[in-house]
Write an enzyme that holds these catalytic residues in place. Structure first.
Site, PDB file in Angstrom:
ATOM      1  CG  HIS A  22      -9.453  -8.283   6.851  1.00 58.23           C
ATOM      2  ND1 HIS A  22      -8.722  -9.046   7.722  1.00 58.23           N
ATOM      3  CD2 HIS A  22      -8.876  -8.419   5.632  1.00 58.23           C
ATOM      4  CE1 HIS A  22      -7.735  -9.636   7.060  1.00 58.23           C
ATOM      5  NE2 HIS A  22      -7.810  -9.274   5.787  1.00 58.23           N
ATOM      6  CD  GLU A  46      -1.733  -2.415   1.319  1.00 54.53           C
ATOM      7  OE1 GLU A  46      -2.563  -3.299   1.058  1.00 54.53           O
ATOM      8  OE2 GLU A  46      -0.595  -2.671   1.767  1.00 54.53           O
TER       9      GLU A  46
END
Length: 325
Positions: free
Chosen positions: A128, A59
């Site tokens: 998550h 990321e």
């Protein structure tokens, strides 16, 4: 025409890629796999690998590439698989994308859109499933939006791609399968909240995945004689305090529903704004309904217990009326 939230996101990206050759899409699994939540399915085949790019699992790296592409004249859409993983890119978002216009004296802008899934409800456990939008809403230099309706899923993403500065788009995982009738897709106003249900007795402020639960609670409260005005914030930065305060001055009561944790939450900021701006209009202290202060559980019954639910919203609203009920 009835369409889903997922399809609205897909169509917004497809239309942007078709209409503007500067638009590119990049992220983990956005190409061959069609996106973790299938929002980019078919785009690689239609627009090719130069404009729809699968990235390595980094990321920090691919958000940085998106910033560079934006500085170079492109209009990148960067997809991060889930909000928890966006923490790996905080340096690029907070220290670079958000600051370049200011630090360059207005010479550079970063027309970057970062999309990510947020929220809980699908048993994806604690790495998550959190709602961290408030962390980004704290940062000057970026816009933070959270579309809660099918129309806004299309309209806010499309509007974000016209913005000269970075826009973070938070798509709640529980909304992808929702559907509604949408006629002609149009750009949404990414500077204003929306009144989703007019009412006269209490203002209930929410956003994202909590909007359907809040509207459900409002419908059930109406059967008991309590008329809720439901405000969908939509835009978390800059916060549209004018719409909130106007409503509270009318209803004299407020509840804020936020899937984030209560401590240091966006709900806390909204309550502070209400208290500062409408203190002498209030008939009761504002209330908050937030997630339990725990890492999000995996077990379904514990996950549901940790999240704001209509029953908790109803209880919070009723607590503001004292002996009236």
């Amino acid at each position: 025409m009835k369409t889903t939230y997922r399809s609205a996101v897909h169509d917004a990206m497809r239309d942007a890629l078709r209409d503007d050759p500067r638009v590119v899409l990049m992220g983990e699994d956005v190409g061959c796999y069609g996106g973790t939540y299938a929002a980019s399915k078919g785009l690689l085949e239609e627009f090719g690998p130069e404009r729809v790019r699968d990235t390595p699992l980094s990321e920090l790296g691919f958000v940085g590439v998106g910033i560079g592409a934006a500085l170079g004249g492109l209009r990148p859409i960067v997809e991060i698989m889930t909000v928890n993983f966006s923490l790996l890119a905080l340096d690029q978002i907070v220290n670079t994308a958000a600051t370049l216009r200011h630090m360059s004296g207005g010479q550079f802008s970063v027309p970057l859109v970062v999309r990510m899934a947020t929220g809980a409800g699908r048993q994806l456990a604690a790495q998550h499933s959190h709602s961290l939008e408030c962390w980004y809403a704290h940062i000057p230099g970026i816009k933070v939006v959270a579309p809660a309706t099918v129309a806004d899923a299309y309209g806010m993403l499309s509007a974000a791609l016209h913005d000269p500065d970075p826009v973070m788009v938070f798509e709640h995982v529980q909304l992808y399968n929702t559907s509604s009738d949408v006629e002609l897709p149009v750009l949404s106003d990414i500077s204003r909240a929306a009144v989703r249900r007019p009412g006269s007795d209490v203002t209930v402020v929410t956003y994202g995945g909590s909007l359907p639960k809040t509207l459900d609670a409002a419908d059930r409260l109406a059967l008991t004689g309590i008329d809720c005005e439901v405000i969908d914030l939509r835009v978390l930065r800059p916060l549209d305090t004018g719409t909130i305060l106007e409503s509270v001055r009318k209803t004299h009561r407020a509840v804020v529903v936020d899937e984030g944790w209560r401590t240091g939450s966006l709900a806390a900021e909204v309550v502070a704004q209400i208290t500062e701006g409408t203190f002498f209009d209030l008939d009761a202290p504002p209330a908050r309904v937030c997630s339990a202060e725990v890492p999000m559980p995996y077990a379904k019954h514990l996950e549901q217990a940790a999240l704001p639910q209509p029953e908790g919203i109803i209880a919070a609203v009723k607590s503001l009326f004292g002996d009236r009920l």
